[in-house]
Design a protein around this motif. Structure first.
Motif, mmCIF file in Angstrom:
data_model
loop_
_atom_site.group_PDB
_atom_site.id
_atom_site.type_symbol
_atom_site.label_atom_id
_atom_site.label_comp_id
_atom_site.label_asym_id
_atom_site.label_seq_id
_atom_site.Cartn_x
_atom_site.Cartn_y
_atom_site.Cartn_z
ATOM 1 N N UNK A 77 0.816 -1.212 0.000
ATOM 2 C CA UNK A 77 0.000 0.000 0.000
ATOM 3 C C UNK A 77 0.845 1.255 0.000
ATOM 4 N N UNK A 78 1.966 1.243 0.715
ATOM 5 C CA UNK A 78 2.855 2.403 0.733
ATOM 6 C C UNK A 78 3.486 2.618 -0.636
ATOM 7 N N UNK A 79 3.870 1.533 -1.281
ATOM 8 C CA UNK A 79 4.448 1.632 -2.623
ATOM 9 C C UNK A 79 3.424 2.210 -3.591
ATOM 10 N N UNK A 80 2.196 1.709 -3.512
ATOM 11 C CA UNK A 80 1.141 2.206 -4.395
ATOM 12 C C UNK A 80 0.842 3.673 -4.092
ATOM 13 N N UNK A 83 3.416 5.770 -5.626
ATOM 14 C CA UNK A 83 3.210 5.837 -7.068
ATOM 15 C C UNK A 83 2.145 6.877 -7.416
ATOM 16 N N UNK A 84 1.042 6.880 -6.679
ATOM 17 C CA UNK A 84 -0.017 7.859 -6.938
ATOM 18 C C UNK A 84 0.485 9.277 -6.664
ATOM 19 N N UNK A 85 1.279 9.423 -5.613
ATOM 20 C CA UNK A 85 1.806 10.749 -5.278
ATOM 21 C C UNK A 85 2.749 11.254 -6.373
ATOM 22 N N UNK A 86 3.579 10.365 -6.896
ATOM 23 C CA UNK A 86 4.485 10.759 -7.975
ATOM 24 C C UNK A 86 3.705 11.137 -9.230
ATOM 25 N N UNK A 87 2.669 10.371 -9.533
ATOM 26 C CA UNK A 87 1.850 10.696 -10.701
ATOM 27 C C UNK A 87 1.169 12.048 -10.519
ATOM 28 N N UNK A 88 0.714 12.312 -9.301
ATOM 29 C CA UNK A 88 0.003 13.574 -9.039
ATOM 30 C C UNK A 88 0.928 14.775 -9.094
ATOM 31 N N UNK A 90 3.599 14.987 -11.232
ATOM 32 C CA UNK A 90 4.228 15.143 -12.532
ATOM 33 C C UNK A 90 5.380 14.217 -12.844
ATOM 34 N N UNK A 91 5.457 13.048 -12.214
ATOM 35 C CA UNK A 91 6.528 12.087 -12.533
ATOM 36 C C UNK A 91 5.897 10.734 -12.875
ATOM 37 N N UNK A 92 5.230 10.643 -14.031
ATOM 38 C CA UNK A 92 4.533 9.391 -14.360
ATOM 39 C C UNK A 92 5.469 8.210 -14.594
ATOM 40 N N UNK A 93 6.692 8.454 -15.039
ATOM 41 C CA UNK A 93 7.615 7.350 -15.293
ATOM 42 C C UNK A 93 7.942 6.613 -13.997
ATOM 43 N N UNK A 94 8.352 7.369 -12.985
ATOM 44 C CA UNK A 94 8.646 6.746 -11.684
ATOM 45 C C UNK A 94 7.385 6.146 -11.076
ATOM 46 N N UNK A 95 6.234 6.816 -11.286
ATOM 47 C CA UNK A 95 4.973 6.300 -10.747
ATOM 48 C C UNK A 95 4.630 4.951 -11.355
ATOM 49 N N UNK A 96 4.760 4.837 -12.668
ATOM 50 C CA UNK A 96 4.449 3.571 -13.325
ATOM 51 C C UNK A 96 5.412 2.468 -12.918
#
Length: 597
Positions: A77-80, A83-88, A90-96
Motif C-alpha cells: 500500500x505504501x508503494x502504491x 506511485x499515486x503521489x508521484x503521478x500527481x 508530474x513524474x509518471x515514469x517513476x509512478x508507473x
C-alpha cells in the motif's frame, strides 16, 4: 472494524483508515495521515477517498511524495501510495515503475484501477523504451493461463499498453511485447492483432515468435507453424523455437513431426535441455515406453530444482502422467463386491442388513472396504478356485526366483481373512493420512513419502489392514480411500532404513513379502513402492523389473483358470516399471488392454 457477524469488513477498515488520516491531517500530522492513507490503499486500492487523500497530501506545499517514502521493509500500500503521489506531482515514469512493481508483487491486486493510468494522454508522456521495460515487468507477473482475477487486475495495464502501441506507430517491439501480455491474460484475438501489427511494422524474430504463440493459443496450428518458420528465417540457430515447434505440432496431432523437430534441435546441440525434455515426453506419448519418462526423472534427480531444466522436466512428467494409472493416480478397484456396494449405496430402500454371496474369495481389502462402508453387510464366500488366492506367490508359482514369504498382513481362518498386524498408533496414522492425496507423478510421490521415514514399520504395516476413517462421511469413498492409504503406507516403507544396501534391506524384504503375499490390493501398493524406488534409484531397476515381471506372470497364469481382479492393475504397474524386459512389456500391454474396464 467488524460487521454484525464479527468478521472484519475490508471496506469498513479502509474507510476507517481514511477517517483516521483525516483526523491526523486536521491536527497537522501529515506523517500519520500518510500512514493511514497507505493502509487504506492496502485494504482497498480502489477506494476513491483513499486515492483522493493521497493526491491531496502529495500536492500540499508541506507534503509531497516523500511522505510515502519507504523506511526499511514496507507494505504494498505504501508503494502504491507513493506511485499515486508521484503521478500527481508530474513524474509518471517513476509512478508507473512503482505501480508495476506492486502489481508484480501481488498480481491479483487492483492496484492499477486509478484514474491517472486511464488518462488517454499518458502513453505519449513516456518514451517507448520505458513502456517496453514496463511490459516486461508485467509479463513476468502473469502465468499462462491467467485466472479471471488476474485478467481483471491487469485490464487497466493492458489498456494503457495498447495506448502506447498506438502512440508509437513505428515501434514493432512494443507491439509484440504487448501481444505476449495480452495472450497471457487470455485475450487471444488481441494478441494476434498486436503480433500481426508488430510484423507489419518491424519484421523480426521476436515478432514472428509472438505471433506463433498467439496463433497457437487460438488453435491455429498451421498459421503458428508458418510464423515460427519465419522466426527461424531470422534466427536459424534459435533451438528454443525448435522445441516450441515440437510441442505445438504434437498438440496439433502431428506427433512424429514434433519428435522430428526435437531431434533436429538435439542434432545441433545434444545438450539442449528443452529439446531433450520435449523429445522424451513426446516419445513416451507415442511409444508408451515408460523409460522415456524415467529419463525425465533422472534429470530431476541430477539438476537443481530451481533451474529451468528441472521445472520443465517436472511439468512434462506431470503432463504425461496425468490420467495414467499409477503414474498419476491410484486406479479404482474392479472387484464384484464393489459393484454391489455402489448399487446398494445408490438404493435408498436398501436395508441395514445385507447378505451377499460371492462365488470365490476376493481381495480382503475389497471386502474390508465394503464392510466399512456397509457395517450391516454379511458376506458368504463360495468355493476356493485354483490357484488359491489365499496362498503366496512362491507357493503357487515354482519358477519365480523369490524366496518364501515370511511376513503377511492378511491371515486366513478358512475362507475368511483377518488382519495380522496391530493397528497403528495415532501419531503414525496422522503422518500417513496427512499425505493421502493424488500425486503429480511418481518421483513427486516418492519424495513426499520421505516424511514417513520415521514412522515405525509395524505401524505402516498396520495401516494397510486397519485403515483410518476417511475425511468425509460418505461411505462410498471407502474403497478409493483404502487404496490411497495403502499406497502411501507402502511408499513410506520404501523409505525405511534407506541406509541399508538394497539387496539385503528390510524395506526390500518387506515390500517383496507384501507384493508376493496373498492376492490383495496390498500386492499392488507394494509393487507401486518398488516401482517408485526403481524410478529414483537406478541401481535397483533390474531387480525391481524382475520382481514386477514374475508377479505379473503369476497373476497371468492364475487368470487362465480363475478371475484375478487385480490383473489389469498389475499390468499397469508393469508398464510403469523401468527397464522391464520387452517381452513382459508386450504382455503387460496386452493384459492392460484386455482388462480395461
Amino acid at each position: 472494524m467488524s460487521g454484525a457477524d464479527g468478521v472484519a469488513d475490508p471496506l469498513l477498515s479502509a474507510d476507517g483508515e481514511v477517517s483516521l488520516a483525516r483526523l491526523a491531517l486536521g491536527d497537522g500530522d501529515l506523517t500519520h495521515a500518510a500512514r493511514h492513507a497507505a493502509r487504506a490503499l492496502t485494504t482497498d486500492p480502489t477506494l476513491p477517498a483513499a486515492y483522493a487523500l493521497v493526491v491531496e497530501l502529495a500536492r500540499r506545499a508541506d507534503g509531497g511524495p516523500d511522505l510515502f517514502a519507504p523506511a526499511g521493509p514496507t507494505t504494498v500500500g505504501t508503494v502504491v501510495a507513493r506511485a499515486h503521489a508521484l503521478a500527481a506531482t508530474g513524474d509518471p515514469a517513476a509512478a508507473l515503475d512503482l505501480l508495476a512493481l506492486a502489481q508484480r508483487h501481488e498480481p491479483a491486486g487492483a492496484w492499477a484501477a486509478v484514474p491517472w493510468l486511464a488518462d488517454a494522454a499518458l502513453p505519449a508522456r513516456l518514451p517507448p523504451d520505458h513502456w517496453f521495460r514496463l511490459v516486461g515487468v508485467l509479463i513476468g507477473a502473469v502465468d499462462e493461463p491467467a485466472d479471471d482475477g488476474y485478467r481483471a487486475a491487469f485490464a487497466p495495464w493492458l489498456a494503457a499498453v495498447r495506448g502506447a502501441v498506438d502512440a508509437y506507430p513505428g515501434q514493432g517491439r512494443l507491439a509484440w511485447a504487448a501481444s505476449i501480455l495480452a495472450r497471457r491474460l487470455g485475450h487471444h484475438a488481441d494478441a494476434v492483432t498486436l503480433a500481426e501489427l508488430a510484423e507489419r511494422r518491424e519484421p523480426s524474430e521476436q515478432a514472428a515468435i509472438a505471433l506463433g504463440y498467439a496463433y497457437r493459443a487460438q488453435g491455429r496450428y498451421d498459421d503458428a507453424e508458418r510464423a515460427w518458420l519465419r522466426a527461424l528465417h531470422h534466427a536459424p540457430d534459435n533451438l528454443a523455437v525448435y522445441s516450441d515447434m515440437a510441442e505445438m505440432l504434437a498438440e496439433a496431432g502431428r506427433l512424429d513431426d514434433g519428435i522430428d523437430w526435437a531431434e533436429r534441435a538435439l542434432a545441433t546441440d545434444p545438450t539442449h535441455d528443452c529439446a531433450a525434455v520435449v523429445r522424451s515426453a513426446l516419445r513416451y506419448r507415442r511409444d508408451a515406453d515408460v523409460d522415456h519418462l524415467v529419463g525425465l526423472a533422472d534429470r530431476l534427480r541430477t539438476v537443481p530444482g530451481d533451474v529451468h531444466e528441472a521445472r520443465h522436466a517436472d511439468q512434462a512428467l506431470a503432463t504425461e502422467s496425468a490420467g495414467r494409472p499409477w503414474l498419476g493416480y491410484v486406479p479404482a478397484g474392479t472387484e464384484a463386491v464393489l459393484s454391489v456396494l455402489r448399487q446398494v449405496l445408490a438404493d435408498p430402500d436398501a436395508g441395514a442388513h445385507i447378505d451377499l454371496t460371492v462365488s470365490a474369495p476376493e481381495p480382503p481389502s475389497a471386502l474390508l472396504a465394503c464392510a466399512r462402508a456397509l457395517p450391516g453387510l454379511a458376506v458368504t464366500i463360495g468355493d476356493v478356485p485354483s490357484p488359491d488366492p489365499r496362498h503366496t506367490v512362491p507357493e503357487v508359482l515354482d519358477v519365480a526366483p523369490v524366496r518364501a514369504v515370511f511376513g503377511r498382513v492378511w491371515g486366513y481362518h478358512g475362507r475368511t481373512a483377518h488382519p495380522v498386524p496391530a493397528p497403528a498408533g495415532p501419531d503414525s496414522v496422522a503422518a500417513v493420512t496427512g499425505l493421502v492425496h493424488r500425486w503429480r507423478h511418481l518421483p513427486a510421490a516418492y519424495d513426499e513419502a520421505v516424511r514417513l521415514a520415521a514412522v515405525p514399520l509395524p505401524d505402516l504395516l498396520g495401516m494397510l489392514v486397519h485403515p483410518p476413517e476417511p475425511p468425509t462421511a460418505d461411505p462410498g469413498v471407502w474403497p478409493d480411500w483404502i487404496r490411497l492409504v495403502q499406497a502411501w503406507a507402502c511408499l513410506g516403507i520404501a523409505h525405511h532404513r534407506v541406509d541399508e544396501p538394497w539387496p539385503r534391506s528390510v524395506r526390500r524384504a518387506t515390500l517383496v513379502d507384501l507384493a508376493y503375499g496373498p492376492e490383495d490390493w496390498v500386492s499392488e501398493a507394494a509393487l507401486l513402492a518398488l516401482v517408485a524406488t526403481a524410478w529414483m534409484e537406478p541401481d535397483v531397476r533390474r531387480d525391481v523389473a524382475e520382481l514386477v515381471a514374475w508377479r505379473l506372470v503369476a497373476a497371468g497364469r492364475a487368470a487362465q483358470t480363475r478371475a484375478v481382479t487385480i490383473l489389469g492393475s498389475l499390468a499397469a504397474l508393469a508398464l510403469a516399471t523401468p527397464d522391464l524386459d520387452p517381452r513382459i512389456r508386450d504382455l503387460a500391454a496386452d493384459l492392460a488392454t484386455r482388462e480395461a474396464p
